[in-house]
Design an enzyme around this catalytic site. Structure first.
Site, PDB file in Angstrom:
ATOM      1  CG  HIS A   4       5.344   9.796  -0.265  1.00  0.00           C
ATOM      2  ND1 HIS A   4       6.129  10.785   0.275  1.00  0.00           N
ATOM      3  CD2 HIS A   4       5.426   9.942  -1.619  1.00  0.00           C
ATOM      4  CE1 HIS A   4       6.652  11.509  -0.708  1.00  0.00           C
ATOM      5  NE2 HIS A   4       6.246  11.017  -1.861  1.00  0.00           N
ATOM      6  CB  CYS A   5       7.136   6.891   4.934  1.00  0.00           C
ATOM      7  SG  CYS A   5       6.106   8.225   5.561  1.00  0.00           S
TER       8      CYS A   5
END
Length: 359
Positions: free
Chosen positions: A344-345
Site C-alpha cells: 500500500h505504501c
C-alpha cells in the site's frame, strides 16, 4: 490556508465543487508507482527489492494499467528489463524514494448524474515523515502527475501523507494521533483543524482517531500499516496476542476503541481481527514493522504482503472473505519491508473517470 487551484477560476474547495476522495475499492483508471533505485536506502537489498517490485507491478498490471516513475537511465533500463510485455507506462522523473502513497497526489472524484464522474487531485506537501530523509524531489511528484494528466488540482501548503488516512467512501476517515499530531508535520494543527481540513479537501464528514501504530514505524504510525476499511461498514485491524510484545498494548487499545466507533450514520462498524506476522524481524535499524494490513485493493484484485512467516496463510484466510469478487493474492514483501513499508505504501490509485481540467 494557502490554496492554489490550477485551471480553476475561483477559490472553491473540492467539497464545494462536489469532489471527495473515493474508497480504494472503487474502479481505478490506473495505479501510480515509482521504481526503487538507491541501494543505500535499501541497506544493500536493492536487487531483492527490485525483484519483489517486479512481481508486484506485473501482478497489478494484469488488472489495470501502471504508471511507473523512474529516476534515471539505470532505473529505467532495469525496470524495462524486468517488466517486458507488462502493461506499464514509464515516466522519467527525479525521485528520492518510492513511497508513492505518501509523496504522490491524493485523487478526488465527483460523480455526475449518469456519468463516470470527474477526477481531480490534491497536491499536499511531503517532508519525508517529518524530515527523516531527503524529500525535495518526491514532493514535486504530484505537480508532475497533474501536469501529465492536465488535471485540475489544489496545491496545499500542509503536510499530509496518503498512508496516514483511510476512507470508506461514505464520509468516514480513520487516522492516528501519533502521526498527524507530530510537531514535525503541521505544528499547531489540532484534531479539530484536521477535521475541517479533510472535510473541505477530501469530503471526510467524520474523522475517527486511533492512538498509534506499530513499533519502530518511521511514519510515526500510519493507519495503513494497522487498520483498513474493506467496505463501508467493515474494518480490519491488526492484533498482537503476545502481551510481552510492545505492539500488544497499542493494538489492543485500538481494537477496543474501534468497537466503540460509529459510521457517519451512527451505526457501529463490523470489526475483523487480522494477525500480525508471528516472527520478530530485525532490519538494519532495529525492529521492522511487517504487517498484512498494508494490502492494496485494485480492479478485481487485492495484493497482500507475505514475509515467509507462519501467519502468512492465516492473513490471506482472514482477508479473502472480506473481498468477494476480488482475487486476493499473496506476494513476497520480505525485501521491501527492509525499507519500512509494503504494497500500500508504494502504490497510489487513480480513480476511473474523466480528467477534470478545472473549468
Amino acid at each position: 490556508m494557502h490554496v492554489m487551484k490550477h485551471f480553476s477560476p475561483d477559490d472553491s474547495t473540492p467539497r464545494d465543487l462536489g469532489f471527495a476522495m473515493p474508497a480504494e475499492w472503487e474502479p481505478h483508471a490506473a495505479t501510480w508507482m515509482s521504481w526503487p533505485a538507491d541501494d543505500d536506502l535499501w541497506f544493500g537489498h536493492l536487487e531483492g527489492v527490485r525483484g519483489e517490485f517486479a512481481g508486484l507491478v506485473s501482478t497489478i498490471a494484469r488488472f489495470e494499467p501502471v504508471h511507473l516513475l523512474v529516476r534515471d537511465d539505470e532505473s529505467e533500463a532495469d525496470a524495462r528489463g524486468r517488466l517486458e510485455g507488462v502493461n506499464v507506462k514509464f515516466h522519467r522523473v527525479p525521485l528520492d524514494d518510492v513511497w508513492m502513497r505518501d509523496n504522490g497526489p491524493i485523487f478526488v472524484k465527483r460523480t455526475g448524474a449518469g456519468g463516470r464522474g470527474d477526477v481531480a487531485l490534491v497536491n499536499w506537501r511531503f517532508n519525508a515523515w517529518g524530515g527523516k530523509f531527503h524529500w525535495q524531489n518526491d514532493d514535486r511528484v504530484p505537480e508532475y502527475v497533474a501536469s501529465t494528466m492536465n488535471a485540475g488540482h489544489w496545491d496545499m501548503n500542509i503536510v499530509l501523507e496518503g498512508g496516514g488516512l483511510e476512507v470508506n467512501g461514505a464520509g468516514v476517515g480513520l487516522t492516528t494521533r501519533s502521526c498527524f499530531l507530530t510537531d514535525t508535520r503541521n505544528p499547531g494543527l489540532t484534531e479539530e483543524g484536521y477535521t475541517y481540513l479533510l472535510s473541505d479537501m477530501l469530503g471526510v464528514r467524520k474523522l475517527l482517531w486511533l492512538d498509534g501504530g506499530l513499533e519502530n514505524d518511521h511514519t510515526d504510525g500510519h493507519i495503513d500499516t494497522i487498520t483498513r476499511f474493506t467496505d463501508e461498514r467493515t474494518i480490519v485491524t491488526s492484533v498482537e496476542p503476545d502481551v510481552n510484545d510492545p505492539n500488544h498494548a497499542v493494538m489492543s487499545r485500538n481494537l477496543a476503541n474501534l468497537r466503540e466507533m460509529t459510521d457517519a450514520g451512527g451505526q457501529p462498524f463490523r470489526i475483523v481481527e487480522l494477525p500480525l506476522p508471528a516472527e520478530y524481524l530485525e532490519g538494519a535499524e532495529g525492529r521492522l514493522p511487517p504487517t498484512y494490513a498494508n494490502f492494496y485493493i485494485g480492479n478485481g484484485f487485492v495484493v497482500v504482503p507475505q514475509y515467509g512467516d507462519p501467519n502468512d496463510a492465516r492473513a490471506l484466510e482472514v482477508l479473502r472473505p472480506l473481498f468477494p469478487g476480488r482475487e486476493v493474492i499473496g506476494l513476497p514483501s520480505r525485501q521491501i519491508i527492509e525499507g519500512g513499508g509494503s504494497f500500500h505504501c508504494v502504490t497510489q490509485q487513480q480513480p476511473a473517470g474523466t480528467v477534470w481540467k478545472g473549468e
